[in-house]
Design a protein around this motif. Structure first.
Motif, PDB file in Angstrom:
ATOM      1  N   ALA A   1     -39.726  21.767 -29.015  1.00 49.56           N
ATOM      2  CA  ALA A   1     -39.854  20.307 -29.032  1.00 49.56           C
ATOM      3  C   ALA A   1     -40.871  19.910 -27.965  1.00 49.56           C
ATOM      4  O   ALA A   1     -40.937  20.523 -26.900  1.00 49.56           O
ATOM      5  CB  ALA A   1     -38.505  19.652 -28.762  1.00 49.56           C
ATOM      6  N   GLY A   2     -41.682  18.928 -28.269  1.00 54.71           N
ATOM      7  CA  GLY A   2     -42.689  18.464 -27.320  1.00 54.71           C
ATOM      8  C   GLY A   2     -43.977  19.244 -27.352  1.00 54.71           C
ATOM      9  O   GLY A   2     -44.861  19.017 -26.522  1.00 54.71           O
ATOM     10  N   THR A   3     -44.133  20.171 -28.318  1.00 54.93           N
ATOM     11  CA  THR A   3     -45.378  20.935 -28.434  1.00 54.93           C
ATOM     12  C   THR A   3     -46.548  19.976 -28.629  1.00 54.93           C
ATOM     13  O   THR A   3     -46.487  19.068 -29.458  1.00 54.93           O
ATOM     14  CB  THR A   3     -45.294  21.921 -29.611  1.00 54.93           C
ATOM     15  N   LEU A   4     -47.605  20.184 -27.862  1.00 55.62           N
ATOM     16  CA  LEU A   4     -48.799  19.353 -27.950  1.00 55.62           C
ATOM     17  C   LEU A   4     -49.493  19.573 -29.288  1.00 55.62           C
ATOM     18  O   LEU A   4     -49.694  20.712 -29.712  1.00 55.62           O
ATOM     19  CB  LEU A   4     -49.758  19.700 -26.805  1.00 55.62           C
ATOM     20  N   VAL A   5     -49.854  18.471 -29.942  1.00 55.43           N
ATOM     21  CA  VAL A   5     -50.579  18.529 -31.207  1.00 55.43           C
ATOM     22  C   VAL A   5     -51.948  17.897 -30.985  1.00 55.43           C
ATOM     23  O   VAL A   5     -52.050  16.771 -30.495  1.00 55.43           O
ATOM     24  CB  VAL A   5     -49.815  17.777 -32.323  1.00 55.43           C
ATOM     25  N   ARG A   6     -52.991  18.620 -31.341  1.00 50.42           N
ATOM     26  CA  ARG A   6     -54.364  18.120 -31.241  1.00 50.42           C
ATOM     27  C   ARG A   6     -54.956  18.155 -32.642  1.00 50.42           C
ATOM     28  O   ARG A   6     -55.289  19.216 -33.170  1.00 50.42           O
ATOM     29  CB  ARG A   6     -55.176  19.002 -30.290  1.00 50.42           C
ATOM     30  N   LEU A   7     -55.063  16.980 -33.259  1.00 49.57           N
ATOM     31  CA  LEU A   7     -55.524  16.901 -34.642  1.00 49.57           C
ATOM     32  C   LEU A   7     -57.026  17.153 -34.776  1.00 49.57           C
ATOM     33  O   LEU A   7     -57.792  16.802 -33.879  1.00 49.57           O
ATOM     34  CB  LEU A   7     -55.215  15.518 -35.223  1.00 49.57           C
ATOM     35  N   ALA A   8     -57.413  17.695 -35.918  1.00 49.33           N
ATOM     36  CA  ALA A   8     -58.822  17.791 -36.295  1.00 49.33           C
ATOM     37  C   ALA A   8     -59.159  16.446 -36.941  1.00 49.33           C
ATOM     38  O   ALA A   8     -58.688  16.152 -38.039  1.00 49.33           O
ATOM     39  CB  ALA A   8     -59.034  18.938 -37.278  1.00 49.33           C
ATOM     40  N   PRO A   9     -59.940  15.587 -36.267  1.00 55.08           N
ATOM     41  CA  PRO A   9     -60.151  14.226 -36.768  1.00 55.08           C
ATOM     42  C   PRO A   9     -60.801  14.139 -38.143  1.00 55.08           C
ATOM     43  O   PRO A   9     -60.591  13.162 -38.853  1.00 55.08           O
ATOM     44  CB  PRO A   9     -61.024  13.564 -35.698  1.00 55.08           C
ATOM     45  N   ARG A  10     -61.554  15.137 -38.535  1.00 53.01           N
ATOM     46  CA  ARG A  10     -62.150  15.113 -39.876  1.00 53.01           C
ATOM     47  C   ARG A  10     -61.106  15.405 -40.950  1.00 53.01           C
ATOM     48  O   ARG A  10     -61.342  15.113 -42.127  1.00 53.01           O
ATOM     49  CB  ARG A  10     -63.290  16.117 -39.976  1.00 53.01           C
ATOM     50  N   GLU A  11     -59.960  15.969 -40.545  1.00 51.43           N
ATOM     51  CA  GLU A  11     -58.936  16.329 -41.528  1.00 51.43           C
ATOM     52  C   GLU A  11     -57.733  15.403 -41.527  1.00 51.43           C
ATOM     53  O   GLU A  11     -57.158  15.145 -42.581  1.00 51.43           O
ATOM     54  CB  GLU A  11     -58.462  17.762 -41.282  1.00 51.43           C
ATOM     55  N   HIS A  12     -57.342  14.918 -40.332  1.00 49.36           N
ATOM     56  CA  HIS A  12     -56.101  14.134 -40.246  1.00 49.36           C
ATOM     57  C   HIS A  12     -56.255  12.931 -39.334  1.00 49.36           C
ATOM     58  O   HIS A  12     -56.949  13.004 -38.311  1.00 49.36           O
ATOM     59  CB  HIS A  12     -54.956  15.020 -39.749  1.00 49.36           C
ATOM     60  N   LEU A  13     -55.585  11.845 -39.719  1.00 46.75           N
ATOM     61  CA  LEU A  13     -55.652  10.598 -38.957  1.00 46.75           C
ATOM     62  C   LEU A  13     -54.585  10.516 -37.877  1.00 46.75           C
ATOM     63  O   LEU A  13     -54.824   9.983 -36.796  1.00 46.75           O
ATOM     64  CB  LEU A  13     -55.495   9.398 -39.904  1.00 46.75           C
ATOM     65  N   GLN A  14     -53.388  10.967 -38.194  1.00 47.36           N
ATOM     66  CA  GLN A  14     -52.274  10.882 -37.253  1.00 47.36           C
ATOM     67  C   GLN A  14     -51.204  11.897 -37.640  1.00 47.36           C
ATOM     68  O   GLN A  14     -51.271  12.505 -38.699  1.00 47.36           O
ATOM     69  CB  GLN A  14     -51.689   9.469 -37.223  1.00 47.36           C
ATOM     70  N   PHE A  15     -50.230  12.053 -36.750  1.00 43.17           N
ATOM     71  CA  PHE A  15     -49.119  12.958 -37.028  1.00 43.17           C
ATOM     72  C   PHE A  15     -47.815  12.271 -36.659  1.00 43.17           C
ATOM     73  O   PHE A  15     -47.787  11.312 -35.898  1.00 43.17           O
ATOM     74  CB  PHE A  15     -49.270  14.290 -36.282  1.00 43.17           C
ATOM     75  N   ARG A  16     -46.751  12.795 -37.228  1.00 42.97           N
ATOM     76  CA  ARG A  16     -45.386  12.345 -36.922  1.00 42.97           C
ATOM     77  C   ARG A  16     -44.460  13.553 -36.927  1.00 42.97           C
ATOM     78  O   ARG A  16     -44.616  14.456 -37.740  1.00 42.97           O
ATOM     79  CB  ARG A  16     -44.856  11.390 -37.995  1.00 42.97           C
ATOM     80  N   TRP A  17     -43.489  13.526 -36.024  1.00 41.15           N
ATOM     81  CA  TRP A  17     -42.374  14.471 -36.076  1.00 41.15           C
ATOM     82  C   TRP A  17     -41.229  13.712 -36.713  1.00 41.15           C
ATOM     83  O   TRP A  17     -40.846  12.639 -36.240  1.00 41.15           O
ATOM     84  CB  TRP A  17     -41.975  14.931 -34.674  1.00 41.15           C
ATOM     85  N   LEU A  18     -40.677  14.238 -37.778  1.00 39.00           N
ATOM     86  CA  LEU A  18     -39.603  13.560 -38.505  1.00 39.00           C
ATOM     87  C   LEU A  18     -38.468  14.528 -38.804  1.00 39.00           C
ATOM     88  O   LEU A  18     -38.706  15.729 -39.014  1.00 39.00           O
ATOM     89  CB  LEU A  18     -40.123  13.026 -39.845  1.00 39.00           C
ATOM     90  N   PRO A  19     -37.230  14.017 -38.900  1.00 40.32           N
ATOM     91  CA  PRO A  19     -36.137  14.860 -39.392  1.00 40.32           C
ATOM     92  C   PRO A  19     -36.516  15.408 -40.776  1.00 40.32           C
ATOM     93  O   PRO A  19     -37.187  14.727 -41.564  1.00 40.32           O
ATOM     94  CB  PRO A  19     -34.949  13.896 -39.484  1.00 40.32           C
ATOM     95  N   TRP A  20     -36.075  16.605 -41.077  1.00 41.11           N
ATOM     96  CA  TRP A  20     -36.544  17.322 -42.260  1.00 41.11           C
ATOM     97  C   TRP A  20     -36.419  16.547 -43.562  1.00 41.11           C
ATOM     98  O   TRP A  20     -37.329  16.578 -44.389  1.00 41.11           O
ATOM     99  CB  TRP A  20     -35.902  18.702 -42.357  1.00 41.11           C
ATOM    100  N   ARG A  21     -35.331  15.820 -43.772  1.00 41.43           N
ATOM    101  CA  ARG A  21     -35.184  15.067 -45.038  1.00 41.43           C
ATOM    102  C   ARG A  21     -36.207  13.930 -45.118  1.00 41.43           C
ATOM    103  O   ARG A  21     -36.781  13.682 -46.178  1.00 41.43           O
ATOM    104  CB  ARG A  21     -33.770  14.520 -45.176  1.00 41.43           C
ATOM    105  N   GLU A  22     -36.433  13.246 -43.994  1.00 40.90           N
ATOM    106  CA  GLU A  22     -37.438  12.172 -43.969  1.00 40.90           C
ATOM    107  C   GLU A  22     -38.837  12.749 -44.182  1.00 40.90           C
ATOM    108  O   GLU A  22     -39.670  12.138 -44.857  1.00 40.90           O
ATOM    109  CB  GLU A  22     -37.383  11.406 -42.652  1.00 40.90           C
ATOM    110  N   ALA A  23     -39.089  13.904 -43.598  1.00 39.71           N
ATOM    111  CA  ALA A  23     -40.384  14.557 -43.778  1.00 39.71           C
ATOM    112  C   ALA A  23     -40.600  14.890 -45.253  1.00 39.71           C
ATOM    113  O   ALA A  23     -41.686  14.648 -45.799  1.00 39.71           O
ATOM    114  CB  ALA A  23     -40.477  15.808 -42.919  1.00 39.71           C
ATOM    115  N   ALA A  24     -39.581  15.435 -45.902  1.00 41.28           N
ATOM    116  CA  ALA A  24     -39.694  15.769 -47.331  1.00 41.28           C
ATOM    117  C   ALA A  24     -39.983  14.517 -48.155  1.00 41.28           C
ATOM    118  O   ALA A  24     -40.812  14.542 -49.065  1.00 41.28           O
ATOM    119  CB  ALA A  24     -38.431  16.466 -47.816  1.00 41.28           C
ATOM    120  N   ASP A  25     -39.323  13.425 -47.820  1.00 39.60           N
ATOM    121  CA  ASP A  25     -39.547  12.170 -48.549  1.00 39.60           C
ATOM    122  C   ASP A  25     -40.965  11.643 -48.363  1.00 39.60           C
ATOM    123  O   ASP A  25     -41.489  10.947 -49.231  1.00 39.60           O
ATOM    124  CB  ASP A  25     -38.552  11.096 -48.100  1.00 39.60           C
ATOM    125  N   LEU A  26     -41.590  11.940 -47.232  1.00 37.64           N
ATOM    126  CA  LEU A  26     -42.922  11.435 -46.929  1.00 37.64           C
ATOM    127  C   LEU A  26     -44.036  12.236 -47.615  1.00 37.64           C
ATOM    128  O   LEU A  26     -45.132  11.725 -47.841  1.00 37.64           O
ATOM    129  CB  LEU A  26     -43.144  11.434 -45.411  1.00 37.64           C
TER     130      LEU A  26
END
Length: 152
Positions: free
Chosen positions: A106-131
């Protein structure tokens, strides 16, 4: 390696924490489309585990060690969305996607590739699946609890 066309064999990596929080990424080329890390092989002989490790690093900045990636033994064959078919050789309509898991603290640093992704979210697994916009990605996320039990 730059290729004229993408290889129709890819990986999907469900990045998660021990308490089943899942990292979701919003595509830069399709705002509103959320997914796990995905990516195609760079060369026909590239090992799938290496593809997964490379894509995780490129898309999130997370360094996965050799033993960190777990091959879930799941493969999905699906029709490539028409909007992305131009990336593949003429006549290629399907892709085979191999599913991996990567548990991070938990708390792992995420550094997005801006050409590929706009933003990130950590979500509970069921919410992630729904997204997830992709049914195969949603199905993979829904397998997460079973995979952790199998690995225990």
């Amino acid at each position: 390696m730059n290729r004229a066309y993408k290889i129709p064999e890819s990986v999907l990596v469900v990045i998660h924490t021990a308490d089943l929080q899942v990292l979701m990424l919003e595509r830069a080329d399709r705002p509103g489309f959320w997914q796990s890390v995905t990516g195609s092989k760079d060369a026909p002989d590239e090992a799938l585990r290496e593809t997964a490790r490379r894509e995780v690093l490129e898309e999130t900045g997370i360094v996965a060690q050799e033993g960190d990636l777990v091959d879930w033994g799941l493969a999905n064959r699906y029709e490539i969305y028409p909007v992305w078919r131009h990336r593949y050789a003429s006549g290629v309509t399907h892709n085979t996607e191999h599913v991996f898991g990567l548990q991070v603290p938990a708390g792992t640093l995420v550094r997005l590739a801006p050409r590929e992704h706009l933003q990130f979210r950590w979500l509970p697994w069921r919410e992630a699946a729904d997204l997830c916009f992709s049914p195969s990605n949603a199905e993979a996320v829904l397998h997460l609890p079973q995979q952790l039990i199998a690995q225990a």
